[in-house]
Enzyme design. Structure first.
Site, PDB file in Angstrom:
ATOM      1  N   LYS A  52      38.013  40.629  39.154  1.00 31.13           N
ATOM      2  CA  LYS A  52      37.935  40.435  37.709  1.00 31.13           C
ATOM      3  C   LYS A  52      37.549  41.735  37.010  1.00 31.13           C
ATOM      4  CE  LYS A  52      36.816  35.495  37.830  1.00 31.13           C
ATOM      5  NZ  LYS A  52      35.825  34.453  37.476  1.00 31.13           N
ATOM      6  N   CYS A  71      31.870  38.857  37.045  1.00 30.46           N
ATOM      7  CA  CYS A  71      31.018  37.922  37.785  1.00 30.46           C
ATOM      8  C   CYS A  71      31.844  36.733  38.249  1.00 30.46           C
ATOM      9  CB  CYS A  71      29.885  37.388  36.909  1.00 30.46           C
ATOM     10  SG  CYS A  71      28.722  38.618  36.311  1.00 30.46           S
ATOM     11  N   ASP A  72      31.427  36.149  39.352  1.00 29.46           N
ATOM     12  CA  ASP A  72      32.024  34.886  39.781  1.00 29.46           C
ATOM     13  C   ASP A  72      31.009  34.120  40.606  1.00 29.46           C
ATOM     14  OD1 ASP A  72      34.878  33.522  39.783  1.00 29.46           O
ATOM     15  OD2 ASP A  72      33.928  33.069  41.712  1.00 29.46           O
ATOM     16  N   SER A  73      30.929  32.809  40.370  1.00 29.67           N
ATOM     17  CA  SER A  73      29.937  31.971  41.053  1.00 29.67           C
ATOM     18  C   SER A  73      30.599  30.896  41.897  1.00 29.67           C
ATOM     19  CB  SER A  73      29.017  31.288  40.029  1.00 29.67           C
ATOM     20  OG  SER A  73      28.311  32.232  39.256  1.00 29.67           O
ATOM     21  N   GLY A 108      28.713  36.648  42.572  1.00 28.49           N
ATOM     22  CA  GLY A 108      29.109  38.030  42.800  1.00 28.49           C
ATOM     23  C   GLY A 108      29.064  38.800  41.495  1.00 28.49           C
TER      24      GLY A 108
END
Length: 203
Positions: A52, A71-73, A108
């Site tokens: 991203k 960000c990624d969850s 992340g």
């Protein structure tokens, strides 16, 4: 004042940054999150954050000298990674598996300094304890639509807050962005968190 670009459509991440004195420019990445299926949860979260961040950093509308944050969850339960539910039925199934148990929320984070194209990335992980919900509570919660919009099918800062009995680690990470980790990543790049504060923050 340095510009932070948030490579995410998440209203929770935007609100968290604003509450911390940062007013980011939002540019959504459009990255296909299904392309990395099969990776371990923590690695999946990190690689999606990196993708991203990289996708947005290449955009023409990114201000010169900006810092881009991706960000990624994902929620880890029984070794499996859970992002957003596919539909209401999927959210119900997940909550029936999650209730009364403990999972780990991995987010992340990737920060790219467009000046010099410098990158720092890491994953923050927070243990989350879930209440033992009844079937009726699960159905009512899923019916609100909130669980369909978020990784792990729950929030800690919204309607789902009543269903989280405890957290071990960074609360903001569960919301979607770990402020302490972002500060550390900025420091790795030789950048300052306080330089991101908007001018109306009382110093």
């Amino acid at each position: 004042m340095t510009t932070l670009v948030l490579a995410s459509a998440s209203p929770a991440r935007l609100a968290t940054l604003r509450q911390a004195g940062v007013e980011p420019v939002v540019i959504v990445s459009g990255v296909d999150e299904s392309q990395l299926d099969g990776l371990p949860p923590a690695e999946l979260a990190l690689q999606l954050a990196e993708l991203k961040c990289a996708a947005v950093a290449q955009r023409d509308e990114v201000p010169a000298g900006a810092l881009v944050l991706g960000c990624d969850s994902v929620l880890e339960l029984d070794g499996e990674a859970y992002g957003k539910p596919d539909d209401a039925a999927d959210a119900v199934r997940r909550w029936r598996a999650m209730r009364g148990r403990t999972g780990v929320l991995h987010t992340g984070h990737c920060v790219r300094a467009t000046a010099g194209d410098r990158v720092a990335a890491a994953t923050a992980s927070t243990t989350v304890h879930f209440a033992d919900l009844s079937d009726e509570e699960i159905d009512a919660y899923v019916a609100t639509g909130e669980p369909l919009q978020v990784a792990g099918a729950f929030t800690v800062d919204g309607l789902g807050g009543a269903f989280v009995t405890g957290i071990e680690g960074d609360h903001h990470n569960v919301v979607g962005v770990s402020l302490p980790l972002v500060r550390e990543l900025l420091s790795e790049l030789g950048e300052s968190w306080t330089e991101l504060w908007t001018r109306n923050v009382a110093l």
